[in-house]
Design a protein around this motif. Structure first.
Motif, PDB file in Angstrom:
ATOM      1  N   GLY A  95       0.817  -1.211   0.000  1.00 48.70           N
ATOM      2  CA  GLY A  95       0.000   0.000   0.000  1.00 48.70           C
ATOM      3  C   GLY A  95       0.849   1.259   0.000  1.00 48.70           C
ATOM      4  O   GLY A  95       0.518   2.251  -0.653  1.00 48.70           O
ATOM      5  N   TRP A  96       1.955   1.228   0.743  1.00 48.47           N
ATOM      6  CA  TRP A  96       2.871   2.369   0.780  1.00 48.47           C
ATOM      7  C   TRP A  96       3.428   2.671  -0.602  1.00 48.47           C
ATOM      8  O   TRP A  96       3.505   3.846  -1.014  1.00 48.47           O
ATOM      9  CB  TRP A  96       4.015   2.065   1.761  1.00 48.47           C
ATOM     10  N   ALA A  97       3.825   1.642  -1.343  1.00 51.80           N
ATOM     11  CA  ALA A  97       4.376   1.847  -2.690  1.00 51.80           C
ATOM     12  C   ALA A  97       3.343   2.510  -3.599  1.00 51.80           C
ATOM     13  O   ALA A  97       3.669   3.447  -4.354  1.00 51.80           O
ATOM     14  CB  ALA A  97       4.835   0.517  -3.280  1.00 51.80           C
ATOM     15  N   TRP A  98       2.089   2.062  -3.530  1.00 47.50           N
ATOM     16  CA  TRP A  98       1.023   2.685  -4.321  1.00 47.50           C
ATOM     17  C   TRP A  98       0.906   4.176  -3.980  1.00 47.50           C
ATOM     18  O   TRP A  98       0.858   5.027  -4.863  1.00 47.50           O
ATOM     19  CB  TRP A  98      -0.314   2.001  -4.026  1.00 47.50           C
ATOM     20  N   ARG A  99       0.818   4.459  -2.704  1.00 50.32           N
ATOM     21  CA  ARG A  99       0.565   5.841  -2.296  1.00 50.32           C
ATOM     22  C   ARG A  99       1.724   6.757  -2.644  1.00 50.32           C
ATOM     23  O   ARG A  99       1.525   7.912  -3.019  1.00 50.32           O
ATOM     24  CB  ARG A  99       0.262   5.887  -0.795  1.00 50.32           C
ATOM     25  N   GLN A 100       2.948   6.257  -2.513  1.00 45.26           N
ATOM     26  CA  GLN A 100       4.106   7.085  -2.831  1.00 45.26           C
ATOM     27  C   GLN A 100       4.206   7.341  -4.337  1.00 45.26           C
ATOM     28  O   GLN A 100       4.483   8.456  -4.762  1.00 45.26           O
ATOM     29  CB  GLN A 100       5.387   6.411  -2.324  1.00 45.26           C
ATOM     30  N   PHE A 101       3.974   6.307  -5.135  1.00 48.91           N
ATOM     31  CA  PHE A 101       4.092   6.483  -6.588  1.00 48.91           C
ATOM     32  C   PHE A 101       3.034   7.446  -7.112  1.00 48.91           C
ATOM     33  O   PHE A 101       3.286   8.221  -8.040  1.00 48.91           O
ATOM     34  CB  PHE A 101       3.974   5.137  -7.312  1.00 48.91           C
TER      35      PHE A 101
END
Length: 442
Positions: free
Chosen positions: A383-389
């Motif tokens: 989820g973190w990767a989605w939000r950061q990208f």
């Protein structure tokens, strides 16, 4: 006689991201509708865009089932059966687990529909419906009827011009259900049939729904050559090795290729060995993405987290790569052992599967015990990767950074910005609905 074909909806991880950003019609159902002989009334209901009406049930209900929507599909089937309709289930999940599926329906179509569906309809009309239908050999890909696109809900989709020209994939990735469903084969339609169908489409943009449009490079080159005079734009899904064939890549560009979804999967050599995907040469990823950009092709790179070689730092390393390689779009998924795959068999034997609620098999929930982190850490990292990208900072840097590639900037600024914002909107919606906290960085 009335037949209703249904695509179950579900507010799951995958649907909220991709369906919200890229609304595409259920091509499988419109293809099945075209197999039903004249004289039978057919309706198509996609629950992602409209509700199901259980009143005045049809004689026969057909439901296509992916694993993550299996519980929802079973509820729909149970409701229609309670109201007197006969129900047929088909698709990847019932094909992998037909004995489970038959508990909720009157018949299961195992594998591809051509041939099996026609026999099923004939048996139904004779009052002799069997429990299981399958084909002894793979259906011919020649002279397939054109999908019943007239059955789509008007104005509901981003693009109605979707088409499939092949089935299967020449590769056998451990996590993929495609090889199991299509019998580890790769077959394609005759070029003349594909071009005839495309010639009947209105509008300039086409989406090829194939799992790998370059699975047979020779056939793909012939298709791309035949497409050139039609002056269409198209998007599709391809394996990364398209960048290694100069002629193939140039023909894709000339035929109107505007964007490709490419399963990069991982930036770890050890993980790639786990998958069994030797055609993905990690050291050439950045160079290959640049080649695609130089040919005017947008790239959506797909990554998977949770392989045995993945540690807690994999999320940051992958995000850094996705940003540094200037991907236009990215998809991040949790490794998911779908029934019928080699991965499912492996994790079952190792007693590592911790969840059998199929609704959790949506590529966002960890349904197994990872080797180097907890299931919760895997979910949160994904989820973190989605939000950061898709943070505003990231979107602005990536989109406005294209101005240094002037031609691509002028061609794709608007569509790339629009798609990025669509994914961010989907993430914002999910943040309100899920246990994941809203993005902490904008």
């Amino acid at each position: 006689m009335k037949v209703a074909l249904i695509s179950p909806g579900k507010d799951d991880y995958y649907a909220k991201r991709l369906k919200s950003a890229l609304k595409l019609p259920p091509l499988t159902l419109s293809t099945i509708a075209a197999l039903i002989k004249p004289g039978i009334e057919v309706t198509l209901v996609d629950e992602h865009v409209e509700p199901i009406n259980y009143d005045n049930p049809p004689d026969l209900v057909g439901i296509t089932v992916m694993t993550s929507v299996a519980p929802r599909a079973y509820n729909i089937a149970d409701e229609f059966r309670a109201r007197g309709a006969k129900v047929v289930l088909g698709g990847p999940h019932p094909s992998a687990l037909p004995e489970e599926a038959i508990q909720h329906c009157d018949a299961v179509v195992i594998g591809e529909a051509e041939g099996a569906w026609q026999r099923l309809i004939d048996d139904f009309e004779k009052g002799d419906l069997k429990q299981f239908y399958s084909n002894e050999r793979f259906p011919s890909m020649e002279n397939l009827p054109e999908p019943r696109r007239d059955l789509y809900k008007k104005g509901a989709y981003y693009l109605e011009n979707t088409i499939q020209i092949s089935r299967g994939c020449p590769f056998g990735c451990s996590f993929c259900s495609v090889s199991n469903f299509f019998g580890n084969t790769y077959r394609h339609r005759p070029i003349r049939d594909v071009i005839r169908e495309i010639s009947h489409m209105n509008g300039k943009l086409i989406a090829f729904m194939d799992d790998n449009i370059i699975g047979n490079p020779k056939h793909s080159k012939e298709l791309f050559k035949a497409l050139i005079p039609y002056d269409k734009k198209w998007v599709g899904q391809s394996s990364f090795n398209i960048v290694e064939d100069k002629e193939l890549l140039e023909l894709a560009q000339k035929s109107g290729c505007s964007g490709l979804f490419i399963g990069l999967e991982s930036i770890s050599e050890a993980s790639m060995k786990e998958i069994g995907k030797p055609q993905n040469k990690i050291k050439k990823f950045k160079e290959g993405i640049k080649k695609l950009h130089d040919h005017g092709i947008m790239v959506m790179g797909a990554f998977i987290f949770g392989f045995d070689s993945d540690d807690r730092d994999v999320f940051k390393r992958t995000l850094d790569f996705a940003l540094d390689s200037k991907l236009d779009l990215a998809q991040f998924s949790v490794l998911t052992p779908l029934p019928g795959t080699k991965l499912y068999e492996k994790l079952s034997l190792e007693n590592r599967i911790i969840e059998k609620d199929w609704s959790k098999y949506d590529f966002g929930n960890a349904v197994f015990r990872p080797a180097q982190m907890t299931p919760e850490e895997l979910e949160k990292g994904n989820g973190w990767a989605w939000r950061q990208f898709y943070s505003y900072n990231s979107i602005l840097k990536r989109v406005f950074g294209m101005k240094y590639e002037l031609q691509r900037y002028l061609l794709y600024f608007v569509p790339i910005l629009t798609l990025n914002l669509s994914f961010r909107k989907a993430l914002n919606f999910e943040a309100k609905m899920s246990k994941l906290s809203p993005a902490s960085s904008n």
